[in-house]
Design a protein around this motif. Structure first.
Motif, PDB file in Angstrom:
ATOM      1  N   LEU A  73       0.828  -1.211   0.000  1.00 18.65           N
ATOM      2  CA  LEU A  73       0.000   0.000   0.000  1.00 18.65           C
ATOM      3  C   LEU A  73       0.861   1.260   0.000  1.00 18.65           C
ATOM      4  CD1 LEU A  73      -2.721  -1.073   2.575  1.00 18.65           C
ATOM      5  CD2 LEU A  73      -2.975  -0.914   0.099  1.00 18.65           C
ATOM      6  N   THR A  74       1.962   1.220   0.749  1.00 18.08           N
ATOM      7  CA  THR A  74       2.867   2.377   0.801  1.00 18.08           C
ATOM      8  C   THR A  74       3.531   2.615  -0.554  1.00 18.08           C
ATOM      9  OG1 THR A  74       3.305   1.994   3.149  1.00 18.08           O
ATOM     10  CG2 THR A  74       4.891   3.343   1.947  1.00 18.08           C
ATOM     11  N   VAL A  75       3.938   1.533  -1.207  1.00 20.85           N
ATOM     12  CA  VAL A  75       4.538   1.656  -2.539  1.00 20.85           C
ATOM     13  C   VAL A  75       3.525   2.249  -3.523  1.00 20.85           C
ATOM     14  CG1 VAL A  75       5.420   0.357  -4.511  1.00 20.85           C
ATOM     15  CG2 VAL A  75       6.235  -0.170  -2.216  1.00 20.85           C
ATOM     16  N   ALA A  76       2.264   1.823  -3.418  1.00 19.01           N
ATOM     17  CA  ALA A  76       1.222   2.332  -4.318  1.00 19.01           C
ATOM     18  C   ALA A  76       1.053   3.839  -4.154  1.00 19.01           C
ATOM     19  CB  ALA A  76      -0.096   1.613  -4.046  1.00 19.01           C
ATOM     20  N   VAL A  77       0.999   4.311  -2.914  1.00 11.84           N
ATOM     21  CA  VAL A  77       0.830   5.745  -2.681  1.00 11.84           C
ATOM     22  C   VAL A  77       2.089   6.507  -3.109  1.00 11.84           C
ATOM     23  CG1 VAL A  77       0.367   7.522  -0.953  1.00 11.84           C
ATOM     24  CG2 VAL A  77      -0.808   5.332  -0.828  1.00 11.84           C
ATOM     25  N   ALA A  78       3.259   5.909  -2.918  1.00 14.31           N
ATOM     26  CA  ALA A  78       4.500   6.550  -3.370  1.00 14.31           C
ATOM     27  C   ALA A  78       4.497   6.703  -4.895  1.00 14.31           C
ATOM     28  CB  ALA A  78       5.707   5.729  -2.921  1.00 14.31           C
ATOM     29  N   ILE A  79       4.016   5.677  -5.595  1.00  9.60           N
ATOM     30  CA  ILE A  79       3.910   5.763  -7.054  1.00  9.60           C
ATOM     31  C   ILE A  79       2.914   6.854  -7.442  1.00  9.60           C
ATOM     32  CG2 ILE A  79       3.112   4.522  -9.107  1.00  9.60           C
ATOM     33  CD1 ILE A  79       4.245   1.965  -7.849  1.00  9.60           C
ATOM     34  N   TRP A  80       1.803   6.920  -6.717  1.00  5.56           N
ATOM     35  CA  TRP A  80       0.811   7.982  -6.937  1.00  5.56           C
ATOM     36  C   TRP A  80       1.502   9.351  -6.867  1.00  5.56           C
ATOM     37  CZ3 TRP A  80      -4.868   7.705  -5.082  1.00  5.56           C
ATOM     38  CH2 TRP A  80      -5.486   8.948  -5.159  1.00  5.56           C
ATOM     39  N   LEU A  81       2.293   9.572  -5.819  1.00  4.52           N
ATOM     40  CA  LEU A  81       2.956  10.855  -5.624  1.00  4.52           C
ATOM     41  C   LEU A  81       3.948  11.139  -6.742  1.00  4.52           C
ATOM     42  CD1 LEU A  81       3.681  13.376  -4.027  1.00  4.52           C
ATOM     43  CD2 LEU A  81       5.186  11.958  -2.594  1.00  4.52           C
ATOM     44  N   LEU A  82       4.748  10.155  -7.110  1.00  2.00           N
ATOM     45  CA  LEU A  82       5.737  10.353  -8.172  1.00  2.00           C
ATOM     46  C   LEU A  82       5.074  10.695  -9.499  1.00  2.00           C
ATOM     47  CD1 LEU A  82       8.262   7.475  -7.351  1.00  2.00           C
ATOM     48  CD2 LEU A  82       8.599   9.938  -7.027  1.00  2.00           C
ATOM     49  N   LEU A  83       3.957  10.040  -9.799  1.00  2.00           N
ATOM     50  CA  LEU A  83       3.248  10.322 -11.042  1.00  2.00           C
ATOM     51  C   LEU A  83       2.658  11.733 -11.039  1.00  2.00           C
ATOM     52  CD1 LEU A  83       1.470   6.892 -11.652  1.00  2.00           C
ATOM     53  CD2 LEU A  83       3.340   7.885 -12.979  1.00  2.00           C
ATOM     54  N   GLN A  84       2.219  12.189  -9.867  1.00  2.00           N
ATOM     55  CA  GLN A  84       1.709  13.557  -9.774  1.00  2.00           C
ATOM     56  C   GLN A  84       2.818  14.569 -10.012  1.00  2.00           C
ATOM     57  OE1 GLN A  84      -1.642  13.943  -9.702  1.00  2.00           O
ATOM     58  NE2 GLN A  84      -1.358  11.729  -9.799  1.00  2.00           N
ATOM     59  N   LEU A  85       3.991  14.305  -9.468  1.00  6.72           N
ATOM     60  CA  LEU A  85       5.114  15.211  -9.676  1.00  6.72           C
ATOM     61  C   LEU A  85       5.531  15.248 -11.140  1.00  6.72           C
ATOM     62  CD1 LEU A  85       7.274  14.356  -6.520  1.00  6.72           C
ATOM     63  CD2 LEU A  85       5.769  16.338  -6.870  1.00  6.72           C
ATOM     64  N   ALA A  86       5.560  14.078 -11.773  1.00  7.69           N
ATOM     65  CA  ALA A  86       5.892  14.034 -13.198  1.00  7.69           C
ATOM     66  C   ALA A  86       4.820  14.746 -14.018  1.00  7.69           C
ATOM     67  CB  ALA A  86       6.032  12.578 -13.651  1.00  7.69           C
ATOM     68  N   GLY A  87       3.559  14.525 -13.645  1.00  6.91           N
ATOM     69  CA  GLY A  87       2.468  15.192 -14.351  1.00  6.91           C
ATOM     70  C   GLY A  87       2.524  16.696 -14.197  1.00  6.91           C
ATOM     71  N   LEU A  88       2.897  17.161 -13.017  1.00  3.89           N
ATOM     72  CA  LEU A  88       3.033  18.599 -12.798  1.00  3.89           C
ATOM     73  C   LEU A  88       4.110  19.200 -13.697  1.00  3.89           C
ATOM     74  CD1 LEU A  88       2.722  18.982  -8.918  1.00  3.89           C
ATOM     75  CD2 LEU A  88       1.347  20.157 -10.653  1.00  3.89           C
ATOM     76  N   PHE A  89       5.198  18.481 -13.864  1.00  3.77           N
ATOM     77  CA  PHE A  89       6.266  18.947 -14.750  1.00  3.77           C
ATOM     78  C   PHE A  89       5.758  19.059 -16.186  1.00  3.77           C
ATOM     79  CE2 PHE A  89       9.780  18.087 -17.666  1.00  3.77           C
ATOM     80  CZ  PHE A  89      10.685  19.065 -17.293  1.00  3.77           C
ATOM     81  N   GLN A  90       5.041  18.020 -16.646  1.00  5.13           N
ATOM     82  CA  GLN A  90       4.490  18.039 -18.000  1.00  5.13           C
ATOM     83  C   GLN A  90       3.491  19.184 -18.173  1.00  5.13           C
ATOM     84  OE1 GLN A  90       3.267  13.706 -17.758  1.00  5.13           O
ATOM     85  NE2 GLN A  90       3.873  13.787 -19.908  1.00  5.13           N
ATOM     86  N   LEU A  91       2.601  19.323 -17.209  1.00  2.08           N
ATOM     87  CA  LEU A  91       1.556  20.334 -17.314  1.00  2.08           C
ATOM     88  C   LEU A  91       2.129  21.745 -17.222  1.00  2.08           C
ATOM     89  CD1 LEU A  91      -1.443  20.779 -17.639  1.00  2.08           C
ATOM     90  CD2 LEU A  91      -1.696  20.619 -15.155  1.00  2.08           C
ATOM     91  N   THR A  92       3.123  21.938 -16.371  1.00  2.23           N
ATOM     92  CA  THR A  92       3.752  23.257 -16.252  1.00  2.23           C
ATOM     93  C   THR A  92       4.385  23.674 -17.572  1.00  2.23           C
ATOM     94  OG1 THR A  92       4.192  22.913 -13.887  1.00  2.23           O
ATOM     95  CG2 THR A  92       5.502  24.586 -15.026  1.00  2.23           C
ATOM     96  N   ALA A  93       5.046  22.732 -18.234  1.00  2.00           N
ATOM     97  CA  ALA A  93       5.655  23.039 -19.531  1.00  2.00           C
ATOM     98  C   ALA A  93       4.590  23.396 -20.553  1.00  2.00           C
ATOM     99  CB  ALA A  93       6.485  21.839 -20.006  1.00  2.00           C
ATOM    100  N   ALA A  94       3.471  22.658 -20.544  1.00  2.00           N
ATOM    101  CA  ALA A  94       2.404  22.919 -21.500  1.00  2.00           C
ATOM    102  C   ALA A  94       1.739  24.267 -21.231  1.00  2.00           C
ATOM    103  CB  ALA A  94       1.363  21.796 -21.423  1.00  2.00           C
ATOM    104  N   VAL A  95       1.538  24.582 -19.966  1.00  2.00           N
ATOM    105  CA  VAL A  95       0.939  25.870 -19.604  1.00  2.00           C
ATOM    106  C   VAL A  95       1.860  27.013 -20.013  1.00  2.00           C
ATOM    107  CG1 VAL A  95       0.290  27.338 -17.648  1.00  2.00           C
ATOM    108  CG2 VAL A  95      -0.489  24.958 -17.742  1.00  2.00           C
ATOM    109  N   HIS A  96       3.139  26.832 -19.803  1.00  2.00           N
ATOM    110  CA  HIS A  96       4.108  27.878 -20.185  1.00  2.00           C
ATOM    111  C   HIS A  96       4.044  28.145 -21.692  1.00  2.00           C
ATOM    112  CE1 HIS A  96       7.754  30.289 -20.133  1.00  2.00           C
ATOM    113  NE2 HIS A  96       8.239  29.542 -21.112  1.00  2.00           N
ATOM    114  N   ARG A  97       3.961  27.069 -22.476  1.00  4.62           N
ATOM    115  CA  ARG A  97       3.872  27.249 -23.943  1.00  4.62           C
ATOM    116  C   ARG A  97       2.580  27.934 -24.337  1.00  4.62           C
ATOM    117  NH1 ARG A  97       5.858  21.885 -23.878  1.00  4.62           N
ATOM    118  NH2 ARG A  97       3.746  21.114 -24.261  1.00  4.62           N
TER     119      ARG A  97
END
Length: 223
Positions: A196-220
């Motif tokens: 369960l802890t690994v699952a939530v950690a993966i959730w967090l990592l994917l959110q951070l990666a998604g934020l990076f992608q979305l920030t770049a798209a918003v900037h463009r």
């Protein structure tokens, strides 16, 4: 509403994305949602009713896990998350198919999504996941959606980017974690919390990666 009209209306609500050009899975889901949404609309079931039903299912996840505990509670929680995700896709389908799309409904649906995800992470915490990790994962999800909403307010007319941290990803991670944990417990009982802890950690990592992608798209988009 016919299928072509539904696709046109659905596309207008999703940044111009045409589901007919998407993968087989996405096309199949949108078509299924259209058919079920049309059926519910004919039965005079409102989009808000479906939204509230989905939220109720989400709020039931920590209750079930808190009362039943692992492994039965975790398996039941996974089923509830799946049903809630299904309802989440249907409220919009009912609104589009019946011509009842409203700005208020869009806001209610977004609020219900955030409350539902908070309930899922609460369930993970009740099952043994560290509180700080659950809170961080929830904050990542909230920031992901907040960034997109603020960008839209600032003038971004499209969704920006379909990131690895979208809501379907959160649903998949939650369901997978809740299903794998009781299976792992059959091998080594102590592995329940680890999975369960690994699952939530993966959730967090994917959110951070998604934020990076979305920030770049918003900037463009807003440059």
């Amino acid at each position: 509403m016919g299928w072509d009209d539904y696709v046109a209306a659905w596309s207008g609500l999703h940044g111009g994305f045409d589901p007919r050009t998407a993968s087989l899975v996405v096309r199949g889901w949108v078509l299924l949602a259209y058919r079920i949404g049309s059926f519910l609309g004919r039965k005079r079931i409102s989009p808000l009713t479906v939204t509230l039903a989905g939220l109720s299912l989400c709020l039931a996840v920590p209750v079930v896990i808190g009362l039943a505990g692992p492994p039965a509670g975790l398996a039941a929680g996974a089923l509830l998350v799946l049903l809630a995700a299904f309802a989440d896709g249907l409220d919009g389908a009912v609104a589009v198919a019946t011509g009842r799309v409203t700005r208020a409904g869009y806001v209610y649906d977004s609020v219900a999504d955030r409350l539902g995800e908070a309930a899922w992470l609460t369930a993970f915490w009740l099952a043994g996941v560290p509180a700080w990790l659950a809170v961080a994962a929830g904050a990542g999800s909230w920031l992901h959606e907040y960034l997109r909403a603020r960008a839209a307010t600032a003038g971004m007319t499209e969704i920006g980017a379909v990131t690895v941290g979208e809501r379907p990803t959160r649903v998949s991670v939650a369901v997978t974690g809740l299903l794998l944990a009781p299976i792992a417990a059959l091998v080594v009982p102590a592995w329940t919390t680890l999975v369960l802890t690994v699952a939530v950690a993966i959730w967090l990592l994917l959110q951070l990666a998604g934020l990076f992608q979305l920030t770049a798209a918003v900037h463009r988009a807003l440059r």
